[in-house]
Design a protein around this motif. Structure first.
Motif, PDB file in Angstrom:
ATOM      1  N   GLY A 119       1.779  80.670 126.464  1.00 25.98           N
ATOM      2  CA  GLY A 119       1.266  80.446 127.803  1.00 25.98           C
ATOM      3  C   GLY A 119       1.394  81.688 128.674  1.00 25.98           C
ATOM      4  O   GLY A 119       2.033  82.672 128.298  1.00 25.98           O
ATOM      5  N   CYS A 120       0.781  81.629 129.836  1.00 29.40           N
ATOM      6  CA  CYS A 120       0.818  82.757 130.778  1.00 29.40           C
ATOM      7  C   CYS A 120       1.006  82.221 132.191  1.00 29.40           C
ATOM      8  O   CYS A 120       0.258  81.334 132.626  1.00 29.40           O
ATOM      9  CB  CYS A 120      -0.475  83.572 130.692  1.00 29.40           C
ATOM     10  SG  CYS A 120      -0.564  84.966 131.841  1.00 29.40           S
ATOM     11  N   ASP A 178       5.160  77.343 123.346  1.00 32.79           N
ATOM     12  CA  ASP A 178       6.377  77.781 122.654  1.00 32.79           C
ATOM     13  C   ASP A 178       6.732  79.223 123.014  1.00 32.79           C
ATOM     14  O   ASP A 178       7.707  79.778 122.511  1.00 32.79           O
ATOM     15  CB  ASP A 178       6.257  77.607 121.142  1.00 32.79           C
ATOM     16  CG  ASP A 178       5.174  78.475 120.509  1.00 32.79           C
ATOM     17  OD1 ASP A 178       4.460  79.196 121.257  1.00 32.79           O
ATOM     18  OD2 ASP A 178       5.025  78.435 119.273  1.00 32.79           O
ATOM     19  N   ALA A 179       5.946  79.829 123.930  1.00 29.83           N
ATOM     20  CA  ALA A 179       6.250  81.169 124.443  1.00 29.83           C
ATOM     21  C   ALA A 179       5.513  81.351 125.756  1.00 29.83           C
ATOM     22  O   ALA A 179       4.498  80.684 126.013  1.00 29.83           O
ATOM     23  CB  ALA A 179       5.841  82.258 123.452  1.00 29.83           C
ATOM     24  N   LEU A 180       6.030  82.261 126.598  1.00 33.49           N
ATOM     25  CA  LEU A 180       5.425  82.506 127.909  1.00 33.49           C
ATOM     26  C   LEU A 180       5.412  83.988 128.228  1.00 33.49           C
ATOM     27  O   LEU A 180       6.420  84.683 128.042  1.00 33.49           O
ATOM     28  CB  LEU A 180       6.202  81.775 129.007  1.00 33.49           C
ATOM     29  CG  LEU A 180       6.081  80.250 129.066  1.00 33.49           C
ATOM     30  CD1 LEU A 180       7.117  79.683 130.027  1.00 33.49           C
ATOM     31  CD2 LEU A 180       4.673  79.844 129.507  1.00 33.49           C
ATOM     32  N   LEU A 181       4.270  84.458 128.731  1.00 35.49           N
ATOM     33  CA  LEU A 181       4.172  85.779 129.355  1.00 35.49           C
ATOM     34  C   LEU A 181       4.243  85.547 130.855  1.00 35.49           C
ATOM     35  O   LEU A 181       3.449  84.783 131.414  1.00 35.49           O
ATOM     36  CB  LEU A 181       2.852  86.458 128.984  1.00 35.49           C
ATOM     37  CG  LEU A 181       2.593  87.809 129.658  1.00 35.49           C
ATOM     38  CD1 LEU A 181       3.589  88.858 129.185  1.00 35.49           C
ATOM     39  CD2 LEU A 181       1.164  88.279 129.418  1.00 35.49           C
ATOM     40  N   VAL A 182       5.195  86.204 131.511  1.00 37.39           N
ATOM     41  CA  VAL A 182       5.455  85.983 132.935  1.00 37.39           C
ATOM     42  C   VAL A 182       5.157  87.280 133.689  1.00 37.39           C
ATOM     43  O   VAL A 182       5.592  88.362 133.286  1.00 37.39           O
ATOM     44  CB  VAL A 182       6.917  85.544 133.159  1.00 37.39           C
ATOM     45  CG1 VAL A 182       7.149  85.201 134.620  1.00 37.39           C
ATOM     46  CG2 VAL A 182       7.262  84.352 132.264  1.00 37.39           C
ATOM     47  N   ALA A 183       4.456  87.158 134.826  1.00 36.88           N
ATOM     48  CA  ALA A 183       3.833  88.326 135.447  1.00 36.88           C
ATOM     49  C   ALA A 183       4.763  89.238 136.236  1.00 36.88           C
ATOM     50  O   ALA A 183       4.394  90.366 136.536  1.00 36.88           O
ATOM     51  CB  ALA A 183       2.676  87.889 136.338  1.00 36.88           C
ATOM     52  N   ASN A 184       5.963  88.811 136.620  1.00 34.65           N
ATOM     53  CA  ASN A 184       6.912  89.754 137.224  1.00 34.65           C
ATOM     54  C   ASN A 184       8.335  89.196 137.149  1.00 34.65           C
ATOM     55  O   ASN A 184       8.555  88.054 136.731  1.00 34.65           O
ATOM     56  CB  ASN A 184       6.502  90.181 138.649  1.00 34.65           C
ATOM     57  CG  ASN A 184       6.774  89.130 139.709  1.00 34.65           C
ATOM     58  OD1 ASN A 184       7.379  88.095 139.474  1.00 34.65           O
ATOM     59  ND2 ASN A 184       6.319  89.413 140.925  1.00 34.65           N
ATOM     60  N   GLY A 207       9.827  81.567 123.495  1.00 36.99           N
ATOM     61  CA  GLY A 207       9.862  83.023 123.669  1.00 36.99           C
ATOM     62  C   GLY A 207       9.447  83.415 125.073  1.00 36.99           C
ATOM     63  O   GLY A 207       8.542  82.808 125.655  1.00 36.99           O
ATOM     64  N   ILE A 208      10.095  84.423 125.627  1.00 31.30           N
ATOM     65  CA  ILE A 208       9.791  84.876 126.993  1.00 31.30           C
ATOM     66  C   ILE A 208       9.653  86.400 127.015  1.00 31.30           C
ATOM     67  O   ILE A 208      10.516  87.124 126.507  1.00 31.30           O
ATOM     68  CB  ILE A 208      10.919  84.486 127.984  1.00 31.30           C
ATOM     69  CG1 ILE A 208      11.154  82.976 128.000  1.00 31.30           C
ATOM     70  CG2 ILE A 208      10.584  84.991 129.392  1.00 31.30           C
ATOM     71  CD1 ILE A 208      10.053  82.173 128.628  1.00 31.30           C
ATOM     72  N   VAL A 209       8.563  86.868 127.631  1.00 35.67           N
ATOM     73  CA  VAL A 209       8.407  88.277 127.986  1.00 35.67           C
ATOM     74  C   VAL A 209       7.985  88.311 129.452  1.00 35.67           C
ATOM     75  O   VAL A 209       7.066  87.592 129.851  1.00 35.67           O
ATOM     76  CB  VAL A 209       7.348  89.001 127.136  1.00 35.67           C
ATOM     77  CG1 VAL A 209       7.212  90.456 127.588  1.00 35.67           C
ATOM     78  CG2 VAL A 209       7.694  88.944 125.656  1.00 35.67           C
ATOM     79  N   ALA A 210       8.656  89.131 130.251  1.00 40.48           N
ATOM     80  CA  ALA A 210       8.326  89.231 131.674  1.00 40.48           C
ATOM     81  C   ALA A 210       8.045  90.675 132.054  1.00 40.48           C
ATOM     82  O   ALA A 210       8.641  91.602 131.487  1.00 40.48           O
ATOM     83  CB  ALA A 210       9.474  88.693 132.524  1.00 40.48           C
ATOM     84  N   PHE A 211       7.151  90.865 132.991  1.00 34.72           N
ATOM     85  CA  PHE A 211       6.912  92.191 133.541  1.00 34.72           C
ATOM     86  C   PHE A 211       8.089  92.607 134.422  1.00 34.72           C
ATOM     87  O   PHE A 211       8.662  91.776 135.139  1.00 34.72           O
ATOM     88  CB  PHE A 211       5.621  92.213 134.358  1.00 34.72           C
ATOM     89  CG  PHE A 211       4.402  92.537 133.542  1.00 34.72           C
ATOM     90  CD1 PHE A 211       3.843  93.799 133.573  1.00 34.72           C
ATOM     91  CD2 PHE A 211       3.838  91.584 132.711  1.00 34.72           C
ATOM     92  CE1 PHE A 211       2.732  94.109 132.811  1.00 34.72           C
ATOM     93  CE2 PHE A 211       2.722  91.873 131.945  1.00 34.72           C
ATOM     94  CZ  PHE A 211       2.163  93.142 131.993  1.00 34.72           C
ATOM     95  N   ASP A 212       8.437  93.873 134.346  1.00 33.99           N
ATOM     96  CA  ASP A 212       9.445  94.569 135.160  1.00 33.99           C
ATOM     97  C   ASP A 212      10.864  94.368 134.616  1.00 33.99           C
ATOM     98  O   ASP A 212      11.277  93.245 134.330  1.00 33.99           O
ATOM     99  CB  ASP A 212       9.375  94.172 136.635  1.00 33.99           C
ATOM    100  CG  ASP A 212       8.003  94.448 137.237  1.00 33.99           C
ATOM    101  OD1 ASP A 212       7.373  95.443 136.810  1.00 33.99           O
ATOM    102  OD2 ASP A 212       7.559  93.685 138.100  1.00 33.99           O
ATOM    103  N   ASP A 213      11.550  95.492 134.499  1.00 31.30           N
ATOM    104  CA  ASP A 213      12.891  95.507 133.917  1.00 31.30           C
ATOM    105  C   ASP A 213      13.927  95.427 135.034  1.00 31.30           C
ATOM    106  O   ASP A 213      14.447  96.437 135.499  1.00 31.30           O
ATOM    107  CB  ASP A 213      13.088  96.777 133.083  1.00 31.30           C
ATOM    108  CG  ASP A 213      14.330  96.714 132.229  1.00 31.30           C
ATOM    109  OD1 ASP A 213      14.872  95.613 132.055  1.00 31.30           O
ATOM    110  OD2 ASP A 213      14.754  97.775 131.716  1.00 31.30           O
TER     111      ASP A 213
END
Length: 271
Positions: A119-120, A178-184, A207-213
């Motif tokens: 998902g996004c 079952d996974a997400l791309l998150v915008a910030n 699973g999670i990946v997000a923009f910005d560290d």
């Protein structure tokens, strides 16, 4: 004196840009006035009016939505540079990140880890960075021949509260992601809260990946996989472009596009 108009002073991405601007400006004898537009065209326009009244030497801004008030700067001959987002129907110096490519790479990473229903959660329609991250996500799904469905996409404000609502909505579906791309990173806080409330552990279950560290990203268990954008460099490049434009406002306009970097951590690995 120069004015810096950013979209959200609470977002670490924009505060890092501000630090880059301030460091270069201070080095060359300029002071920086910081303004927070809150993604509001009206506030942006008002701050530009104040900047013109105060006769600032130039303006750096992150334009709001699909409109911008920089035409007033052009009419007065005041130098300006846009950061993070292009200028709608306006010619000027711009410093961007290739956020569509970064979103594609982040989504491809999730696909490579074996996630299938990705998902996004992205920002409002009409905000270029939000649109580009959604487009990059869809690019990766298409390349992997995975079906793209609106059931797995949510758009909301670039804030934790909106992302929390969006994640809750996604997680209670009959077939949740079952996974997400998150915008910030601010949105990531809301998403992680929603996962915790559902007893879901990032990585193995979703699973999670997000923009910005963000500084806290490595402190989580598991640590958060991120798309690290060169925010400080955006600020330094923009400041140098602005000061060059102040010196010579007849220079040809430029668009500088910087690259983001995927930092893989435990939140995007099933193991």
């Amino acid at each position: 004196m120069v004015a810096l108009i950013i979209s959200d002073v609470e977002n670490p991405f924009f505060t890092a840009i501000a630090r880059g601007v301030e460091d270069v400006a201070h080095e060359l004898g300029y002071s920086v006035v910081l303004c927070n537009s809150d993604e509001s065209f009206e506030k942006e326009s008002r701050y530009i009016d104040v900047a013109l009244q105060e006769r600032v030497a130039g303006v750096i801004l992150s334009p709001t939505g699909t409109t911008s008030s920089v035409e007033k700067l052009s009419q007065r001959g005041t130098a300006f540079v846009a950061v993070d987002r292009p200028l709608p129907e306006q010619d000027g110096d711009v410093v961007l990140v290739d956020t569509r490519l970064a979103a594609r790479q982040a989504t491809a990473h999730l696909i490579a880890q074996g996630y299938q229903r990705i998902g996004c959660i992205t920002g409002p329609a009409g905000v270029r960075t939000a649109d580009d991250r959604l487009a990059g996500y869809r690019d990766a799904l298409k390349a992997a021949r995975l079906r793209s469905t609106t059931k797995l996409v949510r758009r909301t404000e670039y804030k934790a509260a909106g992302a929390h609502r969006a994640a809750q909505d996604l997680l209670v579906q009959p077939e949740p992601p079952d996974a997400l791309l998150v915008a910030n990173s601010e949105m990531a806080v809301g998403v992680l809260q929603a996962l915790q409330e559902h007893g879901i552990r990032p990585g193995k279950q979703v699973g999670i990946v997000a923009f910005d560290d963000a500084p806290w990203a490595e402190l989580l268990d598991p640590p958060l996989t991120v798309v690290a954008q060169p925010a400080y460099e955006i600020g330094t490049v923009a400041a140098r472009l602005l000061l060059a434009r102040i010196t010579d406002n007849t220079r040809a306009t430029t668009t500088t596009t910087l690259a983001a970097r995927l930092i893989e951590r435990g939140s995007s690995h099933r193991g």
